[in-house]
Design a protein around this motif. Structure first.
Motif, PDB file in Angstrom:
ATOM      1  N   LYS A 295      47.425  30.254  38.448  1.00  0.00           N
ATOM      2  CA  LYS A 295      48.184  31.119  38.812  1.00  0.00           C
ATOM      3  C   LYS A 295      48.655  32.224  39.065  1.00  0.00           C
ATOM      4  CE  LYS A 295      52.514  29.591  37.172  1.00  0.00           C
ATOM      5  NZ  LYS A 295      53.823  29.149  35.362  1.00  0.00           N
ATOM      6  N   ASN A 296      47.905  33.220  38.138  1.00  0.00           N
ATOM      7  CA  ASN A 296      48.219  34.179  37.984  1.00  0.00           C
ATOM      8  C   ASN A 296      47.211  35.204  39.395  1.00  0.00           C
ATOM      9  OD1 ASN A 296      48.944  34.748  35.111  1.00  0.00           O
ATOM     10  ND2 ASN A 296      47.307  35.308  34.505  1.00  0.00           N
ATOM     11  N   GLN A 297      46.337  34.158  40.322  1.00  0.00           N
ATOM     12  CA  GLN A 297      45.387  34.720  41.600  1.00  0.00           C
ATOM     13  C   GLN A 297      46.298  34.304  42.477  1.00  0.00           C
ATOM     14  OE1 GLN A 297      42.421  35.888  41.005  1.00  0.00           O
ATOM     15  NE2 GLN A 297      43.238  36.497  38.913  1.00  0.00           N
ATOM     16  N   GLN A 298      47.049  33.675  41.986  1.00  0.00           N
ATOM     17  CA  GLN A 298      48.209  32.979  42.685  1.00  0.00           C
ATOM     18  C   GLN A 298      47.850  31.758  43.750  1.00  0.00           C
ATOM     19  OE1 GLN A 298      50.401  36.611  44.830  1.00  0.00           O
ATOM     20  NE2 GLN A 298      51.750  36.671  43.367  1.00  0.00           N
ATOM     21  N   ILE A 299      46.688  31.598  43.401  1.00  0.00           N
ATOM     22  CA  ILE A 299      46.212  29.845  44.208  1.00  0.00           C
ATOM     23  C   ILE A 299      47.528  28.578  43.955  1.00  0.00           C
ATOM     24  CG2 ILE A 299      44.205  28.948  44.476  1.00  0.00           C
ATOM     25  CD1 ILE A 299      42.469  31.403  43.412  1.00  0.00           C
ATOM     26  N   ALA A 300      47.084  28.604  44.633  1.00  0.00           N
ATOM     27  CA  ALA A 300      48.177  26.901  44.191  1.00  0.00           C
ATOM     28  C   ALA A 300      47.307  25.978  44.118  1.00  0.00           C
ATOM     29  CB  ALA A 300      48.512  26.456  45.913  1.00  0.00           C
ATOM     30  N   TYR A 301      47.553  25.501  43.255  1.00  0.00           N
ATOM     31  CA  TYR A 301      46.674  24.574  43.100  1.00  0.00           C
ATOM     32  C   TYR A 301      47.678  22.887  42.910  1.00  0.00           C
ATOM     33  CZ  TYR A 301      49.171  24.196  37.903  1.00  0.00           C
ATOM     34  OH  TYR A 301      50.646  24.224  37.296  1.00  0.00           O
ATOM     35  N   GLU A 302      47.163  22.011  43.368  1.00  0.00           N
ATOM     36  CA  GLU A 302      48.366  20.750  43.647  1.00  0.00           C
ATOM     37  C   GLU A 302      48.290  19.787  42.600  1.00  0.00           C
ATOM     38  OE1 GLU A 302      48.691  19.187  47.169  1.00  0.00           O
ATOM     39  OE2 GLU A 302      49.402  21.409  48.187  1.00  0.00           O
ATOM     40  N   LYS A 303      48.781  19.268  42.005  1.00  0.00           N
ATOM     41  CA  LYS A 303      49.490  18.155  41.276  1.00  0.00           C
ATOM     42  C   LYS A 303      48.179  17.014  41.145  1.00  0.00           C
ATOM     43  CE  LYS A 303      51.641  16.449  37.542  1.00  0.00           C
ATOM     44  NZ  LYS A 303      51.769  15.159  36.594  1.00  0.00           N
ATOM     45  N   ALA A 304      48.337  16.477  42.790  1.00  0.00           N
ATOM     46  CA  ALA A 304      47.385  15.563  43.352  1.00  0.00           C
ATOM     47  C   ALA A 304      45.837  15.559  43.392  1.00  0.00           C
ATOM     48  CB  ALA A 304      47.813  15.560  44.977  1.00  0.00           C
ATOM     49  N   THR A 305      45.480  16.556  43.352  1.00  0.00           N
ATOM     50  CA  THR A 305      44.099  17.067  43.187  1.00  0.00           C
ATOM     51  C   THR A 305      43.858  17.064  41.358  1.00  0.00           C
ATOM     52  OG1 THR A 305      44.590  19.012  44.474  1.00  0.00           O
ATOM     53  CG2 THR A 305      42.055  19.313  43.557  1.00  0.00           C
ATOM     54  N   LEU A 306      44.445  17.638  40.852  1.00  0.00           N
ATOM     55  CA  LEU A 306      44.094  17.827  39.141  1.00  0.00           C
ATOM     56  C   LEU A 306      44.378  16.098  39.333  1.00  0.00           C
ATOM     57  CD1 LEU A 306      46.279  20.296  37.675  1.00  0.00           C
ATOM     58  CD2 LEU A 306      44.259  20.199  38.412  1.00  0.00           C
ATOM     59  N   GLU A 307      44.910  15.226  39.487  1.00  0.00           N
ATOM     60  CA  GLU A 307      45.271  13.934  40.020  1.00  0.00           C
ATOM     61  C   GLU A 307      43.939  13.202  39.230  1.00  0.00           C
ATOM     62  OE1 GLU A 307      47.022  12.093  36.659  1.00  0.00           O
ATOM     63  OE2 GLU A 307      47.785  13.498  36.833  1.00  0.00           O
TER      64      GLU A 307
END
Ligand code: 6V0
Length: 332
Positions: free
Chosen positions: A215-227
């Protein structure tokens, strides 16, 4: 005449080392992987193998004994008779029907409950002070069944639970980030298998919390990727079984790791199946589910008060309800 001439050591106390005895019930793929990892890691002075199949049992015992020249000194015994387990510090139960390709863990239940009625009472009788570590599937329900059948306090009945799921999770995250899996802290809790809960907020690498870092690096992560990573963890057990017929090496190392924490009083935190009543709103029945627990010589020493989001807590309670529903049909 003795082979060695004993040396008089007047005034010196004999070196007193506590004798550690581990019994492994079920000499199948999983039981033998656990036994051989325990042997190579020098965790016991004595290992007892118990199985219902005397020929396989003797074959496995001889095969391990023949490696004695390359291993730390450990007495290895095997029998179909539970009397040999007397005075065990730890009893690891892997006996049971094997999960067939495509078969859900809950389908195995009825077959394994019947076996456990012949396994747990003699273990408890011959080693009333032992710690029971249950591996057979479905592990959470069979840990509850073992607790009931043994009459032991709940801190001495532990299921291997999501310890293996969590190590698969750590491997996948480490692989993804190209770091060492031992530097990845990540927990999967809840039911071992299909309805397990991944604690995304707990993931850190070398002490750096991953989600806030991204988040601090402003790298968007997708919940779908985590799932997707979590789904890969769930699917990986089925994939290994469909490819080689069973899983053995990872569960062998993961259970030996638990044995070390317990017998050497390491007080390390492991996600294992513990008595979960009172946690995250679980009420109305006795249930074992995985939570990060501190393990030592007394068994479960405590449970970490890990933060679950509302959604995670709800999924945890859903697993508890599913398990309670199944348990109510067991007549135990
Ligand atoms: P396997 O190779 O079929 O071995 C089972 C062994 O149990 C056999 O040697 C049987 O002879 C023996 N056995 C059967 N009945 C009895 C009895 N009454 N008393 C003593 N021994 C008996 O199966 P495998 O070793 O592959 O799997 C064993 C169990 O571990 C299964 O329930 C798996 O689903 C479970 N696993 C649990 C995991 C976990 O993370 N908790 C991981 C992998 C496997």
């Amino acid at each position: 005449q003795a082979f060695f001439k004993p040396i008089q050591r007047a005034g010196l106390p004999s070196p007193a080392k506590r004798h550690t005895k581990i019994s492994v019930i079920g000499a199948g793929n999983v039981g033998m992987a656990i036994a051989q990892t325990i042997l190579t890691q020098d965790l016991a002075d004595e290992i007892v193998l118990i199985d219902a199949n005397p020929d396989k049992l003797r074959g496995e015992m001889l095969d391990l004994q023949h490696a004695a020249a390359f291993l730390p000194r450990t007495k290895i015994h095997a029998s179909v008779d539970y009397e040999l387990t007397v005075g065990s510090d730890l009893c690891i139960v892997t006996a049971g029907a094997r999960q067939n390709p495509g078969e859900s863990r809950l389908d195995l239940l009825q077959r394994n409950v019947a076996l456990f009625k012949n396994i747990i009472p003699p273990l408890a009788r011959f080693s009333p002070e032992t710690i029971l570590l249950i591996v057979s599937n479905p592990v959470d329900v069979l840990t509850y069944v073992s607790w009931k059948l043994s009459g032991f306090p709940s801190n001495r009945v532990i299921g291997s639970g999501t310890n293996l799921d969590s190590s698969r999770f750590r491997f996948l995250i480490a692989d993804h980030l190209d770091v060492n899996a031992q530097d990845v802290q990540a927990y999967i809790v809840g039911e071992h298998g299909d309805s397990s809960v991944a604690l995304w907020s707990s993931i850190s690498v070398g002490g750096v919390p991953i989600l806030s870092f991204l988040k601090n690096q402003q790298i968007a992560y997708e919940k779908a990727t985590l799932e997707k990573i979590h789904k890969e963890v769930i699917d990986s057990a089925y994939e290994v079984i469909s490819l080689k017929g069973y899983t053995s090496w990872a569960i062998g190392y993961s259970v030996a790791n638990l044995a070390r924490s317990i017998l050497r009083d390491q007080r390390k935190i492991h996600p294992v199946s513990v008595f979960a009543n009172g946690f995250y709103g679980i009420e109305g029945g006795d249930v074992f589910l995985s939570l990060p627990a501190q393990l030592g010589r007394g068994g479960v020493l405590g449970v970490t008060n890990v933060h679950l989001t509302d959604e995670e807590a709800e999924r945890f309670r859903d697993s508890a309800n599913t398990i309670l529903d199944v348990q109510s049909q067991l007549g135990i």
